[in-house]
Design an enzyme around this catalytic site. Sequence first.
Site, PDB file in Angstrom:
ATOM      1  N   LYS A 193      51.803  32.990   5.555  1.00 23.45           N
ATOM      2  CA  LYS A 193      50.529  32.298   4.702  1.00 23.45           C
ATOM      3  C   LYS A 193      49.611  33.290   4.692  1.00 23.45           C
ATOM      4  CE  LYS A 193      46.927  28.800   5.664  1.00 23.45           C
ATOM      5  NZ  LYS A 193      46.447  27.795   6.195  1.00 23.45           N
ATOM      6  N   LYS A 246      53.541  30.852   1.392  1.00 21.11           N
ATOM      7  CA  LYS A 246      52.056  29.983   0.885  1.00 21.11           C
ATOM      8  C   LYS A 246      50.888  30.999   0.701  1.00 21.11           C
ATOM      9  CE  LYS A 246      48.332  26.986   2.259  1.00 21.11           C
ATOM     10  NZ  LYS A 246      47.864  26.259   3.488  1.00 21.11           N
TER      11      LYS A 246
END
Length: 323
Positions: A193, A246
Amino acid sequence: MNVRPRRLRRSAVVRSLVREHHVRVDALVMPLFVVARKADAGPISSMPGISRLTLDQAVDESRELYGLGVRSVLLFGVPDRKDAVASSNYDPQGIVQRAIAAIKKAVPEMYVIADLCNCEYTDHGHCGILDEHGDVDNDATVALLVRTALTYAQAGVDVVAPSDMMDGRVDALRSSLDAHGYTGVSIMAYSAKYASAFYGPFREAAGSAPQFGDRRTYQMDPPNAREAMREIALDIEEGADVVMVKPALAYLDVVRMARDAFDVPLAVYNVSGEYSMLQAAFERGWLERERTIDELLVSFVRAGADVIITYFAKDYAKRRSSS
Ligand code: PBG
């Protein structure tokens, strides 16, 4: 000329016959924002088409999504109070806990994933507990995540999805879930992330913008790709069932690298900013809505994602079910 690739593009039928990749509605996950206070419900201005939902609306929405073929939701809570230690997050009667129970009761087959993080619940907006220097304290934060995850498990969640990027959290979550008998609760780890500007609209949606500083001391530095492989490998070792990259769109190279390097299911998160920038262009007539969404979603499949978390899930499913 013996070789003419255009022959296989001559009609819609042949194009579809030789098509390599397909988007499956049952691989889509729809994020839902659920509010504790009714007054907080309503449209999110920076995410046209997406609203913050009351508990009852979240249940209705889940029922509708399930009927359309979207069989999984990712829950985010908007609590009625915040403090330094995110106590509204581990409250067994908290908004996410109540939403999990209500959705599982109304639509038992719905696969319910709960985002696990503290930023929506802390008054300073960081993803964890702060130490005396104002830094996020890794191990104290992990203990907090574990405490919250157990209340989600108690409420009946299928999956917890830690999105905080603390070190060692998957291992701690797996051990304590198991020790409490929740061996069936899965972990979908936000493994790679990035500290991304594309989360902007989400922070309005969830009311989770940091009050000072940024998230660069825990989320990944965008230029790094090898480091993403290391994060994913660690999460798999620690017991993650599903790993995630992400954001999605600006990181498809990382998705492809992860697909080639690992055999566990891989999720991508098509985040708020990616949604909003397209919505803005659709509103202005700059991009053709349906074709753009089709092309966007299939790019995730082509890059190697198994699971696609996207705010377009409901729209796309509606279109597919009516065609
Ligand atoms: C919580 C969390 C965020 C997102 C998912 N979980 C925000 C952040 O890290 O700042 C972003 C989702 C999106 O932009 O759609 N930590």
